[in-house]
Enzyme design. Structure first.
Site, PDB file in Angstrom:
ATOM      1  N   ASP A  74      35.360  96.562  55.805  1.00  0.00           N
ATOM      2  CA  ASP A  74      35.170  96.213  54.379  1.00  0.00           C
ATOM      3  C   ASP A  74      36.744  95.584  53.990  1.00  0.00           C
ATOM      4  OD1 ASP A  74      36.646  98.736  54.205  1.00  0.00           O
ATOM      5  OD2 ASP A  74      36.785  98.544  52.200  1.00  0.00           O
ATOM      6  N   ASP A  77      41.288  98.325  56.021  1.00  0.00           N
ATOM      7  CA  ASP A  77      41.204  99.239  56.963  1.00  0.00           C
ATOM      8  C   ASP A  77      40.102  98.860  58.051  1.00  0.00           C
ATOM      9  OD1 ASP A  77      38.659  99.649  55.704  1.00  0.00           O
ATOM     10  OD2 ASP A  77      39.626 100.873  54.069  1.00  0.00           O
ATOM     11  N   TYR A 226      34.140 104.386  47.496  1.00  0.00           N
ATOM     12  CA  TYR A 226      33.176 103.550  47.153  1.00  0.00           C
ATOM     13  C   TYR A 226      32.302 104.530  46.155  1.00  0.00           C
ATOM     14  CZ  TYR A 226      35.139  99.605  49.668  1.00  0.00           C
ATOM     15  OH  TYR A 226      35.766  98.487  50.021  1.00  0.00           O
ATOM     16  N   GLU A 471      45.678  93.731  49.005  1.00  0.00           N
ATOM     17  CA  GLU A 471      44.828  93.911  49.969  1.00  0.00           C
ATOM     18  C   GLU A 471      43.295  93.088  49.856  1.00  0.00           C
ATOM     19  OE1 GLU A 471      42.378  97.786  52.105  1.00  0.00           O
ATOM     20  OE2 GLU A 471      43.089  97.885  50.179  1.00  0.00           O
TER      21      GLU A 471
END
Length: 620
Positions: A74, A77, A226, A471
């Protein structure tokens, strides 16, 4: 205060660098697609262009007796989270559906479709039974404890699923939406694959609707990363909208009409759109159906959907009753952590809505008055330009675009030397000590990645440990594909309210097609002229299908009202008219056809042109 604000705005502009000569949106589009290749999990193909990556996650799903190799990581990571991955695929597919021609003109349609298929191939594996869907591989807690390349990660790769005993309507609904949207993309280039995707979409929607529940109550390890704050009603409406667009099945249109009020589609006034909250996207799609004249008996409900879509658009322009916050440099600001996801998704909605309104010759209705559709596109352009460097810091927030972009991205793969260059094992905690803490630039360029972006005051710190700002994420990039394609190609050149199917990816020898004979005009009745023309044809299962565009022209000096058309020998779907039994009329949003103006509608079938005639009309 007004004079002070004007002076402050002038000073801010003077502080900006002078280089505002415009951006290369085509180059930005090409780079943004490369990011998805950097996020791939599984066995990488031979045509992989991000060459510092290699195969990874090759045993995913094995402990659960299912093959879950593939899909996307995603963000920075090495976890595969199903909800944001599905939203990513839905938005990529929507970009292709709306702007496939522009993507093709930039030479990026094939790469866009490849990026979609990398996701849908994985979803097919993750949906082994009608009422079973695997929604996560890996665990955010153990993954975040380590800093390792995906090619050699030692973290737990447990697979998590939803089923009737452990439901997840939001996860299943979003995945249904992704499969349905993607089925439209593959309709011409790979009809069998398109039908397979639509079958999965049907099953996933039924599963989501029948077994209600939030997915993070079943896959609890996802909640911290999430969590489904909005619940699942928005995903059920979102999936229904995409299934209607993919199948033209009245059941899904009725579902939107019956449940729009009770599920919040007509009640929530939104100022955000993203992987969790889908209401603004639903409202935009349903507004499109209304403008296409498809609402029928649900017109009153769909008009309320459109009012909420208008609210969202007006809030972005600063012309609504409740407006979204912006930074001093003009970027919309929702939250500190990865704010850019809301910027790109909002920019996409304003882009398509601008084209919808332009196609229907309508204006946006805001609390501050009517707004031309062009202002929505200008807003989207301003946000994209900010991302690409037109901001107080003169920083491009797309890695690899421009001369000043983030060099220390919070991303495991890009921050550690490529596995192909040095296969020395990087341990779980050793990666933090050796690579995460480095002050130098990333050894691997994460080309095209859109990072989290600046804070509410346009400040940004390019540090690897500043995950809120450095990120990237797939759902940051996905909505931008359509926006960049649209901006790179100027005017769209076709009506966004008409069905546009992207050209096939693979060029095959064209089959000989006998074109039907078309006369022009077909028929004239008093002040009304009707002109038909064939605008496309293709072969599926040995049958040739034709796409016809029909224009109704008011040649009278007065406005035309209460127009009724008779259409005989029609054997397929029709778009752009309202229908009552066997009679067709002006779309619900059009009360009259002004003098000298024209109305266009489209139908598809495998025959010569339908017989279109005027049954009745009145002149204002």
């Amino acid at each position: 205060m007004k004079n002070f604000a004007s002076v402050a705005a002038l000073l801010l502009l003077l502080c900006f660098p002078v280089a505002f000569s415009g951006h290369d949106y085509g180059q930005a589009l090409s780079k943004s697609l490369l990011f998805f290749e950097a996020q791939r999990s599984g066995v990488l193909p031979r045509n992989q262009r991000v060459t510092w990556r290699s195969h990874s996650g090759l045993n995913d799903g094995k402990s659960s007796g299912v093959n879950l190799v593939g899909g996307y990581y995603d963000a920075g990571d090495n976890v595969k989270f199903g909800l944001p991955m599905a939203f990513t695929v839905t938005m990529m597919a929507w970009s292709v559906i709306e702007y496939g021609n522009q993507l093709a003109a930039n030479g990026e349609l094939g790469h866009s479709i490849d990026a979609i298929k990398w996701g849908t191939d994985y979803f097919i594996k993750a949906h082994p039974e009608p009422n079973v869907l695997y929604g996560e591989v890996g665990d955010g807690n153990t993954d975040h404890y380590c800093w390792q390349r995906p090619e050699e990660m030692t973290t737990d790769r447990k697979a998590y699923r939803i089923d009737p005993s452990n439901p997840g309507s939001d996860l299943a609904g979003e995945t249904a939406a992704a499969m349905a949207a993607a089925s439209i993309v593959f309709r011409r280039s790979n009809p069998a694959y398109s039908r397979l995707l639509l079958t999965h979409a049907y099953q996933l929607f039924d599963f989501a609707d029948k077994y209600r529940g939030k997915y993070d109550s079943s896959i609890t390890v996802a909640r911290k990363y999430y969590g489904s704050v909005s619940g699942y009603n928005d995903e059920l409406l979102w999936a229904a909208a995409w299934l209607y667009q993919a199948s033209n099945n009245q059941f899904y249109l009725d579902y939107l009409g019956r449940n729009g009020d009770s599920m919040g589609g007509t009640g929530w006034s939104m100022t955000e759109f993203g992987w969790d909250v889908k209401y603004a996207g639903v409202q935009t799609l349903v507004a499109k159906f209304l403008m296409q004249g498809k609402a029928g008996r649900h017109t009153a409900v769909f008009q309320k959907f459109q009012q909420k879509a208008d609210f969202f658009m007006c809030s972005l322009l600063g012309k609504g009753s409740r407006n979204i916050q912006k930074t001093p440099g003009g970027l919309i600001f929702r939250q500190r952590w990865n704010n850019m996801q809301f910027v790109t998704s909002a920019s996409f909605l304003t882009t398509v809505y601008s084209d919808y309104l332009t196609s229907s010759r309508s204006n946006l209705r805001c609390a501050a008055g009517n707004v031309a559709p062009s202002q929505l596109l200008s807003f989207a352009k301003s946000q994209v330009d900010y991302i690409l460097g037109d901001n107080p810091r003169a920083t491009s927030y797309m890695v690899g675009y421009g001369n000043n972009f983030p060099q220390r991205v919070h991303h495991r793969g890009s921050s550690i030397v490529s596995y192909k260059v040095d296969r020395s094992f990087v341990t779980c905690r050793g990666g933090y000590a050796t690579w995460f803490s480095r002050k130098g630039s990333d050894p691997n360029l994460l080309t095209g990645a859109i990072v989290g972006g600046p804070d509410a005051y346009d400040n940004f710190a390019d540090r690897r440990d500043n995950y809120e700002q450095t990120e990237p994420a797939t759902y940051n990039n996905a909505p931008l594909l359509g926006v960049l394609a649209r901006l790179s190609s100027g005017h769209s050149g076709y009506s966004q309210l008409l069905p546009v199917v992207p050209a096939p990816v693979v060029v095959r020898r064209p089959m000989p097609i006998r074109k039907p004979r078309v006369t022009s005009p077909v028929r004239a009745s008093g002040p009304v002229a009707i002109v038909q023309k064939m605008t496309g044809s293709w072969v599926s299962k040995g049958r040739t299908y034709y796409r016809y565009s029909t224009t109704v022209i008011n040649k009278s000096p007065r406005a035309l009202k209460s127009l009724n058309l008779s259409i005989k020998n029609l054997y397929g779907p029709i778009w752009g008219l309202s229908r009552s039994g066997n009679s067709f009329g002006l779309p619900s949003w059009m009360h009259s056809l002004q003098s000298g103006k024209s109305l266009e509608f489209v139908y598809i079938h495998s025959s010569t042109p339908a017989n279109v005639a005027v049954s009745s009309y009145t002149l204002a």
